[in-house]
Design a protein around this motif. Structure first.
Motif, PDB file in Angstrom:
ATOM      1  N   GLU A  15       0.849  -1.189   0.000  1.00  0.00           N
ATOM      2  CA  GLU A  15       0.000   0.000   0.000  1.00  0.00           C
ATOM      3  C   GLU A  15       0.890   1.246   0.000  1.00  0.00           C
ATOM      4  O   GLU A  15       1.682   1.446   0.917  1.00  0.00           O
ATOM      5  N   ILE A  16       0.749   2.068  -1.050  1.00  0.00           N
ATOM      6  CA  ILE A  16       1.610   3.250  -1.199  1.00  0.00           C
ATOM      7  C   ILE A  16       0.919   4.482  -0.600  1.00  0.00           C
ATOM      8  O   ILE A  16       1.530   5.227   0.156  1.00  0.00           O
ATOM      9  N   LEU A  17      -0.343   4.696  -0.925  1.00  0.00           N
ATOM     10  CA  LEU A  17      -1.100   5.800  -0.303  1.00  0.00           C
ATOM     11  C   LEU A  17      -2.079   5.184   0.690  1.00  0.00           C
ATOM     12  O   LEU A  17      -2.890   4.325   0.338  1.00  0.00           O
ATOM     13  N   GLN A  35       9.860  13.060   1.604  1.00  0.00           N
ATOM     14  CA  GLN A  35      11.087  12.345   1.248  1.00  0.00           C
ATOM     15  C   GLN A  35      10.846  11.506   0.005  1.00  0.00           C
ATOM     16  O   GLN A  35       9.697  11.189  -0.323  1.00  0.00           O
ATOM     17  N   SER A  36      11.955  11.103  -0.606  1.00  0.00           N
ATOM     18  CA  SER A  36      11.873  10.224  -1.760  1.00  0.00           C
ATOM     19  C   SER A  36      11.132   8.943  -1.380  1.00  0.00           C
ATOM     20  O   SER A  36      11.371   8.372  -0.321  1.00  0.00           O
ATOM     21  N   GLY A  37      10.179   8.551  -2.220  1.00  0.00           N
ATOM     22  CA  GLY A  37       9.436   7.314  -1.958  1.00  0.00           C
ATOM     23  C   GLY A  37       8.219   7.494  -1.067  1.00  0.00           C
ATOM     24  O   GLY A  37       7.523   6.531  -0.745  1.00  0.00           O
ATOM     25  N   SER A  38       7.921   8.742  -0.670  1.00  0.00           N
ATOM     26  CA  SER A  38       6.791   8.966   0.249  1.00  0.00           C
ATOM     27  C   SER A  38       5.440   8.878  -0.466  1.00  0.00           C
ATOM     28  O   SER A  38       4.399   8.841   0.191  1.00  0.00           O
ATOM     29  N   GLY A  39       5.446   8.877  -1.790  1.00  0.00           N
ATOM     30  CA  GLY A  39       4.186   8.714  -2.530  1.00  0.00           C
ATOM     31  C   GLY A  39       3.725   9.958  -3.275  1.00  0.00           C
ATOM     32  O   GLY A  39       2.590  10.011  -3.762  1.00  0.00           O
ATOM     33  N   LYS A  40       4.599  10.955  -3.428  1.00  0.00           N
ATOM     34  CA  LYS A  40       4.206  12.222  -4.063  1.00  0.00           C
ATOM     35  C   LYS A  40       3.734  12.019  -5.512  1.00  0.00           C
ATOM     36  O   LYS A  40       2.680  12.503  -5.900  1.00  0.00           O
ATOM     37  N   THR A  41       4.571  11.307  -6.277  1.00  0.00           N
ATOM     38  CA  THR A  41       4.236  11.141  -7.697  1.00  0.00           C
ATOM     39  C   THR A  41       3.010  10.244  -7.869  1.00  0.00           C
ATOM     40  O   THR A  41       2.159  10.501  -8.727  1.00  0.00           O
ATOM     41  N   VAL A  42       2.902   9.228  -7.010  1.00  0.00           N
ATOM     42  CA  VAL A  42       1.718   8.365  -7.071  1.00  0.00           C
ATOM     43  C   VAL A  42       0.467   9.206  -6.777  1.00  0.00           C
ATOM     44  O   VAL A  42      -0.557   9.087  -7.458  1.00  0.00           O
ATOM     45  N   MET A  43       0.576  10.096  -5.787  1.00  0.00           N
ATOM     46  CA  MET A  43      -0.545  10.993  -5.466  1.00  0.00           C
ATOM     47  C   MET A  43      -0.911  11.848  -6.677  1.00  0.00           C
ATOM     48  O   MET A  43      -2.086  11.968  -7.044  1.00  0.00           O
TER      49      MET A  43
HETATM   50  N1  LIG Z   1       3.762   1.898 -11.264  1.00  0.00           N
HETATM   51  C1  LIG Z   1       4.236   1.466 -10.086  1.00  0.00           C
HETATM   52  N2  LIG Z   1       4.262   0.152  -9.792  1.00  0.00           N
HETATM   53  C2  LIG Z   1       4.724  -0.292  -8.613  1.00  0.00           C
HETATM   54  N3  LIG Z   1       5.193   0.494  -7.627  1.00  0.00           N
HETATM   55  C3  LIG Z   1       5.198   1.814  -7.862  1.00  0.00           C
HETATM   56  C4  LIG Z   1       4.732   2.373  -9.107  1.00  0.00           C
HETATM   57  N4  LIG Z   1       4.855   3.732  -9.033  1.00  0.00           N
HETATM   58  C5  LIG Z   1       5.390   3.991  -7.823  1.00  0.00           C
HETATM   59  N5  LIG Z   1       5.587   2.867  -7.120  1.00  0.00           N
HETATM   60  C6  LIG Z   1       6.146   2.784  -5.753  1.00  0.00           C
HETATM   61  O1  LIG Z   1       5.486   3.716  -4.928  1.00  0.00           O
HETATM   62  C7  LIG Z   1       6.372   4.268  -3.974  1.00  0.00           C
HETATM   63  C8  LIG Z   1       6.258   5.784  -3.984  1.00  0.00           C
HETATM   64  O2  LIG Z   1       6.747   6.265  -5.235  1.00  0.00           O
HETATM   65  P1  LIG Z   1       6.646   7.789  -5.682  1.00  0.00           P
HETATM   66  O3  LIG Z   1       7.226   7.844  -7.054  1.00  0.00           O
HETATM   67  O4  LIG Z   1       5.276   8.289  -5.482  1.00  0.00           O
HETATM   68  O5  LIG Z   1       7.624   8.484  -4.648  1.00  0.00           O
HETATM   69  P2  LIG Z   1       8.017  10.016  -4.585  1.00  0.00           P
HETATM   70  O6  LIG Z   1       7.610  10.502  -3.240  1.00  0.00           O
HETATM   71  O7  LIG Z   1       7.472  10.733  -5.761  1.00  0.00           O
HETATM   72  O8  LIG Z   1       9.604   9.892  -4.649  1.00  0.00           O
HETATM   73  P3  LIG Z   1      10.716  10.752  -5.442  1.00  0.00           P
HETATM   74  O9  LIG Z   1      10.877  12.040  -4.680  1.00  0.00           O
HETATM   75  O10 LIG Z   1      11.924   9.895  -5.341  1.00  0.00           O
HETATM   76  O11 LIG Z   1      10.227  10.940  -6.854  1.00  0.00           O
HETATM   77  C9  LIG Z   1       7.760   3.751  -4.320  1.00  0.00           C
HETATM   78  O12 LIG Z   1       8.062   2.714  -3.420  1.00  0.00           O
HETATM   79  C10 LIG Z   1       7.606   3.215  -5.730  1.00  0.00           C
HETATM   80  O13 LIG Z   1       8.449   2.115  -5.937  1.00  0.00           O
END
Ligand SMILES: Nc1ncnc2c1ncn2[C@@H]1O[C@H](COP(=O)(O)OP(=O)(O)OP(=O)(O)O)[C@@H](O)[C@H]1O
Length: 254
Positions: A15-17, A35-43
């Protein structure tokens, strides 16, 4: 305004978000930090409909994406401008063709009208006489301006920017931040910027959403961020070397 209600997004068993609820305000530069990996881009991808959350709702004004039919979703896409990481211009198209692209995609305007609008937005981002150049022939900062022009050419109500100033020198980065903020105010756009840049936070942080491991850890503005005792905020702010140094200086002076 965009309202997010209890959004959950997983990939496989991870679960990412984990239940995000927040509001991105109209006419403001709303930042998603963490931080990197916190879920920003997924959001961000959930907001623009690229990812579908398993739970929760995302309201654009009064209507949730989840309740929109295909026609309503198409209308929404027309109201969205996007500024991708790295600019993502089409290398084989001229600047003019790049900026005109969304108009050709989404509207049936006459060529002359499209061209007039292209010139208007290029002027707004302080780029003139570059129409016939190709992206490789202009600087990174100029490419970013072209991307902004392309993102706003179809008069979006919502603007999404993923790390808009990555790869730019600090001065150009600040100019780009300020340009995004000015355009947001001028056009009363709901702008959402994903960033990990503390300078951006200080320049344009009108509504800041801090994510930590897929949860909302804190929300406030650029004044609040230096006043709060919230541990996650303090850790985030002082993870930047620059701010650590400033803090040390302040501590020594006290
Ligand atoms: N399409 C995907 N399939 C599987 N896992 C994913 C996918 N997209 C993102 N993730 C996972 O979701 C988590 C959050 O990723 P995200 O890219 O949202 O982080 P972020 O906060 O934007 O980080 P950064 O600052 O490094 O870009 C990571 O563990 C990533 O591996």
């Amino acid at each position: 305004m965009i309202k997010v209600e209890d959004v959950h997004k997983s990939f496989g068993s991870e679960e990412i978000l984990k239940g995000i609820s927040t509001t991105f305000e109209k006419g403001k530069t709303n930042l998603i930090i963490g931080q990197s990996g916190s879920g920003k881009t997924v959001m961000l991808k959930c907001l623009i409909g690229l990812f579908r959350p398993e739970e929760g709702r995302i309201y654009y004004e009064d209507k949730a994406i989840q309740d929109m039919d295909e026609e309503e979703q198409r209308e929404l896409r027309e109201q969205i401008g996007m500024l991708f990481q790295g600019g993502a211009l089409f290398d084989s198209m001229t600047i003019e063709e790049n900026v005109m692209f969304p108009l050709r995609m989404f509207t049936k305007q006459k060529k002359a009208d499209m061209l007039a609008r292209v010139n208007e937005v290029l002027k707004r981002v302080d780029l003139e006489n570059v129409n016939k150049k190709f992206p490789a022939q202009i600087s990174g900062g100029m490419q970013k301006r072209v991307s902004i022009a392309r993102a706003i050419v179809n008069k979006p109500k919502f603007l999404f920017c993923d790390e808009p100033n990555s790869g730019l020198d600090p001065r150009t980065a600040t100019l780009i931040d300020n340009l995004i903020q000015e355009i947001t105010h001028e056009n009363d756009i709901t702008t959402v910027v994903v960033t990990h840049d503390m300078n951006s936070v200080m320049e344009i942080g009108e509504n800041i959403v801090l994510l930590k491991k897929g949860k909302l850890a804190w929300q406030g503005d650029k004044e609040d961020i230096f006043k709060t005792d919230n541990k996650d905020v303090v850790n985030f702010v002082y993870s930047s070397d620059l701010f650590k140094k400033i803090r040390n200086v302040q501590l020594k002076e006290e």
